[in-house]
Design a protein around this motif. Structure first.
Motif, PDB file in Angstrom:
ATOM      1  N   HIS A 186      -7.885  -1.362  -2.473  1.00 22.34           N
ATOM      2  CA  HIS A 186      -7.063  -2.188  -1.592  1.00 22.34           C
ATOM      3  C   HIS A 186      -7.363  -3.681  -1.821  1.00 22.34           C
ATOM      4  N   GLY A 187      -8.652  -4.012  -1.862  1.00 23.24           N
ATOM      5  CA  GLY A 187      -9.041  -5.410  -2.081  1.00 23.24           C
ATOM      6  C   GLY A 187      -8.694  -5.862  -3.490  1.00 23.24           C
ATOM      7  N   LYS A 188      -8.882  -4.966  -4.433  1.00 17.39           N
ATOM      8  CA  LYS A 188      -8.590  -5.320  -5.835  1.00 17.39           C
ATOM      9  C   LYS A 188      -7.090  -5.588  -6.003  1.00 17.39           C
ATOM     10  N   ALA A 189      -6.271  -4.752  -5.370  1.00 19.03           N
ATOM     11  CA  ALA A 189      -4.815  -4.959  -5.450  1.00 19.03           C
ATOM     12  C   ALA A 189      -4.488  -6.363  -4.930  1.00 19.03           C
ATOM     13  N   ALA A 190      -5.120  -6.745  -3.828  1.00 20.60           N
ATOM     14  CA  ALA A 190      -4.864  -8.083  -3.260  1.00 20.60           C
ATOM     15  C   ALA A 190      -5.357  -9.170  -4.210  1.00 20.60           C
ATOM     16  N   ASP A 191      -6.475  -8.929  -4.891  1.00 26.34           N
ATOM     17  CA  ASP A 191      -6.987  -9.931  -5.833  1.00 26.34           C
ATOM     18  C   ASP A 191      -6.038 -10.097  -7.020  1.00 26.34           C
ATOM     19  N   ILE A 192      -5.463  -8.970  -7.437  1.00 26.55           N
ATOM     20  CA  ILE A 192      -4.565  -9.019  -8.602  1.00 26.55           C
ATOM     21  C   ILE A 192      -3.301  -9.843  -8.295  1.00 26.55           C
ATOM     22  N   ILE A 193      -2.774  -9.698  -7.083  1.00 27.66           N
ATOM     23  CA  ILE A 193      -1.516 -10.416  -6.780  1.00 27.66           C
ATOM     24  C   ILE A 193      -1.757 -11.827  -6.242  1.00 27.66           C
ATOM     25  N   LEU A 194      -3.028 -12.193  -6.115  1.00 29.33           N
ATOM     26  CA  LEU A 194      -3.334 -13.526  -5.572  1.00 29.33           C
ATOM     27  C   LEU A 194      -2.697 -14.627  -6.415  1.00 29.33           C
ATOM     28  N   GLU A 195      -2.746 -14.434  -7.729  1.00 24.87           N
ATOM     29  CA  GLU A 195      -2.185 -15.437  -8.636  1.00 24.87           C
ATOM     30  C   GLU A 195      -0.707 -15.660  -8.376  1.00 24.87           C
ATOM     31  N   ALA A 244      -4.479  -1.993  -9.784  1.00 22.72           N
ATOM     32  CA  ALA A 244      -5.899  -1.879  -9.410  1.00 22.72           C
ATOM     33  C   ALA A 244      -6.518  -0.648 -10.085  1.00 22.72           C
ATOM     34  N   TYR A 245      -5.766   0.433 -10.154  1.00 22.56           N
ATOM     35  CA  TYR A 245      -6.256   1.630 -10.872  1.00 22.56           C
ATOM     36  C   TYR A 245      -6.422   1.313 -12.358  1.00 22.56           C
ATOM     37  N   ILE A 246      -5.405   0.678 -12.925  1.00 20.96           N
ATOM     38  CA  ILE A 246      -5.442   0.402 -14.366  1.00 20.96           C
ATOM     39  C   ILE A 246      -6.624  -0.509 -14.701  1.00 20.96           C
ATOM     40  N   ASP A 247      -6.866  -1.452 -13.821  1.00 22.35           N
ATOM     41  CA  ASP A 247      -7.956  -2.412 -14.034  1.00 22.35           C
ATOM     42  C   ASP A 247      -9.331  -1.737 -14.145  1.00 22.35           C
ATOM     43  N   LEU A 248      -9.461  -0.568 -13.522  1.00 23.45           N
ATOM     44  CA  LEU A 248     -10.754   0.130 -13.585  1.00 23.45           C
ATOM     45  C   LEU A 248     -11.193   0.357 -15.027  1.00 23.45           C
ATOM     46  N   PHE A 249     -10.204   0.534 -15.898  1.00 23.50           N
ATOM     47  CA  PHE A 249     -10.526   0.904 -17.278  1.00 23.50           C
ATOM     48  C   PHE A 249     -10.307  -0.227 -18.267  1.00 23.50           C
TER      49      PHE A 249
END
Ligand SMILES: NC(=O)C1=CN([C@@H]2O[C@H](COP(=O)(O)OP(=O)(O)OC[C@H]3O[C@@H](n4cnc5c(N)ncnc54)[C@H](O)[C@@H]3O)[C@@H](O)[C@H]2O)[C@H](O)CC1
Ligand code: K
Length: 517
Positions: A468-477, A496-501
């Motif tokens: 949830h937090g990662k998704a928010a970090d990704i769209i911050l830009e 956020a899932y894709i970013d894990l890898f």
């Protein structure tokens, strides 16, 4: 990353010295040298005035090591000994001698306000006054020195921990503490970096590796753990090629009332993007059309009542249920919730008004299945556990509550902390853009969705909060803090899932450099 207690840090130092056959002075040399390297890499010899303030313990010793290297590399250094006690540590004394050997400008001894130097705003303050050894009230003149640092507006770099802070308490006054722009911490970040009342004393932080015995760290059980990508990757469940939608469970989201159907739409959609096979939403009748239109992937079951939930009854067998968003707290709904809890066998995530219903009728807590996840924001938490004195008191009370009722409590905030039994899981993702309507509904949907797919409730909570937090970090830009809304967070869960890898980007090396090496 493990967050060690003060005692565990001291034990780590001792064991490392023994196992690596080095002296505590050598360990201090490593610590001070790491700080120097960090500064040198950024400053590249710049002649900005650097004021290094050293206490008389080992934190001060680190400061003296740093100051010696700065002198040796031609920096514009002024070193001070903040002489708050005559009990100087052994390694402080060793390094006090060593710095005297490299410069004629010996450290200035300070013992009262009159000794304070002028610090210009463009200067750099290094705070090595107190480390983790602070254990009693600080002398007034030393507190004044901390205020002098702050008033100077100079950039302040704290060594290990901003002076005046203890690892396990909140200071009485913000004037008793150094306000650091950056803290370079040894071995382990400190829990105070992540708590609402104390995080302001260190805007940014970084952990420096001083080679503490890895086996010791590996085997150590800590009260708190920092959750980043490395910690959630082992939780992630890869998918098998021959899986089908039945393999990923059926989530049920129960919630909504007239004017608050959007919350159920958000949660249900979040459960879907988290990866569940099927989602059903249970809403009052007025929610039927909006949900079917807004979210064709979900199935909808309606209550007999038009505007609010009055009787939670359905004939599906959900793998997990998320309940509470937008349901209100009227008596009929309370009764419906109570009857539902008496019958329910599925794992639960309880959010929003259902938490308020639990606070209204605390006997209901006994009806929650073991491992139920509660996701309160601060006000909801206060209704559940009572008022707290400070952040540590809040965590202790939450821990006691979690133990007593055998539930997982996700304490939402800037660094959401998941509390289960004796342990805190401190999340590192997320940003102030999440302070907007509906993001809590999204979090609830993701956690319920993960449990539905077979994640253990604790793993689902820790992983869900991270995603949830990662998704928010990704769209911050794209959206910034102001224009982020809950629906965009849902849309970014995939990323956020894709970013894990994703592998971290390697620094680009030019062909010429490659040939040189
Ligand atoms: N692996 C590591 O983390 C390493 C850390 N190092 C550094 O050592 C400090 C901890 O050092 P310690 O000497 O235990 O404590 P302090 O430097 O914080 O010194 C405080 C000192 O003064 C006494 N004291 C405590 N409170 C007060 C007070 N209010 N007034 C007066 N005196 C007080 C206390 O008894 C201590 O003697 C750690 O933070 C790191 O920076 C090592 O250098 C290497 C490895
Ligand atoms: K310090």
């Amino acid at each position: 990353m493990k967050i060690l207690s003060k005692e565990q840090i001291y034990e780590g130092d001792k064991l490392t010295a023994q196992r690596q056959n080095i002296s505590s002075t050598e360990l201090m040399e490593r610590a001070g040298t790491q700080i120097f390297n960090w500064m040198h890499m950024r400053m590249q010899g710049a002649q900005v005035p650097i004021h290094v303030f050293c206490g008389i313990g080992n934190n001060g010793g680190d400061g003296l090591v740093l100051a010696r290297h700065l002198v040796n590399h031609g920096y514009n250094v002024h070193t001070y000994v903040v002489n708050y006690s005559d009990k100087r540590s052994k390694d402080f004394l060793v390094n006090y001698d060593r710095i005297k050997q490299v410069t004629k400008e010996w450290p200035t001894l300070m013992a009262c306000e009159e000794d304070f130097p002028t610090i210009t705003p463009e200067a750099i303050i290094v705070d090595a006054v107190f480390g983790i050894g602070l254990n009693r009230p600080i002398a007034d003149w030393v507190k004044k020195l901390f205020q002098h640092f702050r008033a100077s507006k100079a950039f302040t770099l704290a060594i290990d921990i901003p002076s005046g802070l203890q690892t396990d308490s909140v200071p009485e006054s913000e004037n008793d503490v150094v306000w650091a722009g950056y803290t370079l911490s040894f071995q382990s970040p400190k829990l105070i970096f992540f708590l609402p009342e104390t995080s302001k004393y260190s805007v940014q932080w970084e952990v420096l590796d001083i080679g503490i015995d890895l086996e010791y760290i590996y085997k150590l059980n800590t009260e708190a753990e920092l959750i980043g990508k490395q910690e959630v990757l082992p939780i992630y469940k890869p998918r098998k090629r021959f899986s089908h939608k039945g393999s990923f469970g059926h989530a049920l989201i129960v919630g909504g009332s007239y004017g608050k159907i959007g919350s159920v739409t958000l949660s249900s959609k979040a459960a879907l993007v988290s990866g569940v096979g099927l989602v059903s939403a249970y809403v009052p009748k007025c929610g039927y059309v909006p949900l079917q239109v807004a979210l064709p992937e979900a199935m909808v079951i309606t209550d007999e009542n038009e505007k609010f939930i009055s009787n939670i009854s359905f004939d599906i067998t959900p793998s997990a249920i998320g309940v509470g968003i937008g349901i209100g707290t009227q008596d009929e709904t309370l009764l419906a919730f109570e009857n539902f809890l008496k019958e329910n066998k599925a794992p639960l995530v309880v959010d929003a008004d259902a938490l308020n219903l639990l606070s209204k009728k605390t006997e209901l807590l006994a009806l929650l299945p073991k491992g139920t996840v509660l996701t309160p924001h601060p006000k909801e938490l206060e209704r559940l556990i009572g008022e707290w004195k400070d952040d540590f008191d809040k965590l202790n009370k939450t821990k006691a509550f979690s133990k007593k009722h055998e539930v997982i409590v996700v304490v939402k905030g800037a660094n959401t902390i998941t509390v289960f039994q004796d342990k805190y899981y401190v999340n590192t993702t997320g940003n102030p853009g999440l302070a907007t309507a509906g993001t809590g509904d999204v979090l609830m949907g993701i956690i319920a969705g993960l449990i539905t797919q077979g994640y253990e409730p604790l793993s689902a909570s820790v992983f869900g909060v991270y995603l949830h937090g990662k998704a928010a970090d990704i769209i911050l830009e794209d959206f910034g803090y102001q224009s982020m809304i809950a629906s965009y967070v849902i849309d970014a869960v995939a990323e956020a899932y894709i970013d894990l890898f994703k592998q971290p980007e390697q620094p680009q090396v030019s062909e010429a450099e490659q040939e040189e090496s």
